[in-house]
Design a protein around this motif. Sequence first.
Motif, PDB file in Angstrom:
ATOM      1  N   SER A   1       0.856  -1.182   0.000  1.00  0.00           N
ATOM      2  CA  SER A   1       0.000   0.000   0.000  1.00  0.00           C
ATOM      3  C   SER A   1       0.888   1.227   0.000  1.00  0.00           C
ATOM      4  CB  SER A   1      -0.897  -0.012   1.245  1.00  0.00           C
ATOM      5  OG  SER A   1      -1.697   1.137   1.271  1.00  0.00           O
ATOM      6  N   ASP A   2       0.635   2.120  -0.947  1.00  0.00           N
ATOM      7  CA  ASP A   2       1.409   3.347  -1.081  1.00  0.00           C
ATOM      8  C   ASP A   2       0.426   4.462  -1.407  1.00  0.00           C
ATOM      9  OD1 ASP A   2       2.911   5.522  -2.038  1.00  0.00           O
ATOM     10  OD2 ASP A   2       4.361   4.246  -3.056  1.00  0.00           O
ATOM     11  N   PRO A   3       0.413   5.532  -0.612  1.00  0.00           N
ATOM     12  CA  PRO A   3      -0.541   6.615  -0.858  1.00  0.00           C
ATOM     13  C   PRO A   3      -0.463   7.200  -2.278  1.00  0.00           C
ATOM     14  CG  PRO A   3       0.638   6.980   1.197  1.00  0.00           C
ATOM     15  CD  PRO A   3       1.264   5.794   0.540  1.00  0.00           C
ATOM     16  N   LYS A   4       0.659   6.999  -2.953  1.00  0.00           N
ATOM     17  CA  LYS A   4       0.828   7.536  -4.313  1.00  0.00           C
ATOM     18  C   LYS A   4       0.261   6.608  -5.388  1.00  0.00           C
ATOM     19  CE  LYS A   4       5.118   9.633  -2.832  1.00  0.00           C
ATOM     20  NZ  LYS A   4       6.571   9.470  -2.890  1.00  0.00           N
ATOM     21  N   ILE A   5      -0.108   5.384  -4.997  1.00  0.00           N
ATOM     22  CA  ILE A   5      -0.615   4.404  -5.962  1.00  0.00           C
ATOM     23  C   ILE A   5      -2.038   4.024  -5.571  1.00  0.00           C
ATOM     24  CG2 ILE A   5      -0.301   2.102  -6.947  1.00  0.00           C
ATOM     25  CD1 ILE A   5       2.712   2.436  -6.285  1.00  0.00           C
ATOM     26  N   MET A   6      -2.971   4.263  -6.456  1.00  0.00           N
ATOM     27  CA  MET A   6      -4.388   3.906  -6.263  1.00  0.00           C
ATOM     28  C   MET A   6      -4.917   4.432  -4.921  1.00  0.00           C
ATOM     29  SD  MET A   6      -5.044   2.504  -9.142  1.00  0.00           S
ATOM     30  CE  MET A   6      -6.660   1.793  -8.939  1.00  0.00           C
ATOM     31  N   MET A   7      -4.515   5.643  -4.568  1.00  0.00           N
ATOM     32  CA  MET A   7      -4.963   6.321  -3.336  1.00  0.00           C
ATOM     33  C   MET A   7      -4.690   5.500  -2.076  1.00  0.00           C
ATOM     34  SD  MET A   7      -8.421   8.234  -4.789  1.00  0.00           S
ATOM     35  CE  MET A   7      -9.445   6.917  -4.288  1.00  0.00           C
ATOM     36  N   GLY A   8      -3.644   4.677  -2.114  1.00  0.00           N
ATOM     37  CA  GLY A   8      -3.248   3.910  -0.938  1.00  0.00           C
ATOM     38  C   GLY A   8      -3.971   2.592  -0.749  1.00  0.00           C
ATOM     39  N   LYS A   9      -4.846   2.236  -1.697  1.00  0.00           N
ATOM     40  CA  LYS A   9      -5.522   0.940  -1.577  1.00  0.00           C
ATOM     41  C   LYS A   9      -4.484  -0.170  -1.702  1.00  0.00           C
ATOM     42  CE  LYS A   9     -10.073   2.167  -3.304  1.00  0.00           C
ATOM     43  NZ  LYS A   9     -11.159   1.778  -4.226  1.00  0.00           N
ATOM     44  N   PRO A  10      -4.699  -1.290  -1.024  1.00  0.00           N
ATOM     45  CA  PRO A  10      -3.753  -2.399  -1.152  1.00  0.00           C
ATOM     46  C   PRO A  10      -3.774  -2.958  -2.574  1.00  0.00           C
ATOM     47  CG  PRO A  10      -5.546  -2.954   0.362  1.00  0.00           C
ATOM     48  CD  PRO A  10      -5.766  -1.561  -0.076  1.00  0.00           C
ATOM     49  N   VAL A  11      -2.583  -3.132  -3.143  1.00  0.00           N
ATOM     50  CA  VAL A  11      -2.432  -3.613  -4.515  1.00  0.00           C
ATOM     51  C   VAL A  11      -1.419  -4.748  -4.560  1.00  0.00           C
ATOM     52  CG1 VAL A  11      -2.943  -1.354  -5.548  1.00  0.00           C
ATOM     53  CG2 VAL A  11      -0.582  -1.972  -5.079  1.00  0.00           C
ATOM     54  N   ILE A  12      -1.418  -5.475  -5.685  1.00  0.00           N
ATOM     55  CA  ILE A  12      -0.373  -6.456  -5.931  1.00  0.00           C
ATOM     56  C   ILE A  12       0.905  -5.670  -6.218  1.00  0.00           C
ATOM     57  CG2 ILE A  12       0.392  -8.329  -7.439  1.00  0.00           C
ATOM     58  CD1 ILE A  12      -2.078  -9.015  -5.713  1.00  0.00           C
ATOM     59  N   ALA A  13       1.985  -6.008  -5.543  1.00  0.00           N
ATOM     60  CA  ALA A  13       3.255  -5.286  -5.701  1.00  0.00           C
ATOM     61  C   ALA A  13       3.640  -5.176  -7.167  1.00  0.00           C
ATOM     62  CB  ALA A  13       4.349  -6.002  -4.911  1.00  0.00           C
ATOM     63  N   GLY A  14       4.044  -3.971  -7.561  1.00  0.00           N
ATOM     64  CA  GLY A  14       4.493  -3.731  -8.924  1.00  0.00           C
ATOM     65  C   GLY A  14       3.370  -3.531  -9.925  1.00  0.00           C
ATOM     66  N   THR A  15       2.129  -3.483  -9.436  1.00  0.00           N
ATOM     67  CA  THR A  15       0.986  -3.280 -10.321  1.00  0.00           C
ATOM     68  C   THR A  15       0.074  -2.204  -9.750  1.00  0.00           C
ATOM     69  OG1 THR A  15      -0.628  -4.771  -9.287  1.00  0.00           O
ATOM     70  CG2 THR A  15       0.998  -5.780 -10.759  1.00  0.00           C
ATOM     71  N   ARG A  16      -0.977  -1.907 -10.482  1.00  0.00           N
ATOM     72  CA  ARG A  16      -2.043  -1.040  -9.996  1.00  0.00           C
ATOM     73  C   ARG A  16      -3.328  -1.865  -9.829  1.00  0.00           C
ATOM     74  NH1 ARG A  16      -0.814   4.242 -10.315  1.00  0.00           N
ATOM     75  NH2 ARG A  16      -2.953   4.940 -10.630  1.00  0.00           N
TER      76      ARG A  16
END
Length: 73
Positions: free
Chosen positions: A8-23
Amino acid sequence: MQKKLIVSDPKIMMGKPVIAGTRITVEMILEKLSAGETVEQIRLTREAILAALAFAAQALRADVIYPVAEAVS
């Protein structure tokens, strides 16, 4: 050491949990599976999908009440 698949990264998909290296969000994976799509149709590794399911299960263990809309007849 096992690679962390859910991030989870606030800069990617508004911090939603994602598969690493993807959106690709855990939420999207759950929606696709609940709609009847198969692992092959989602086009992620089985390991990634299982990690998303495990993450969701762990998140739901929290002591929170989730409102569930009643089905319309």
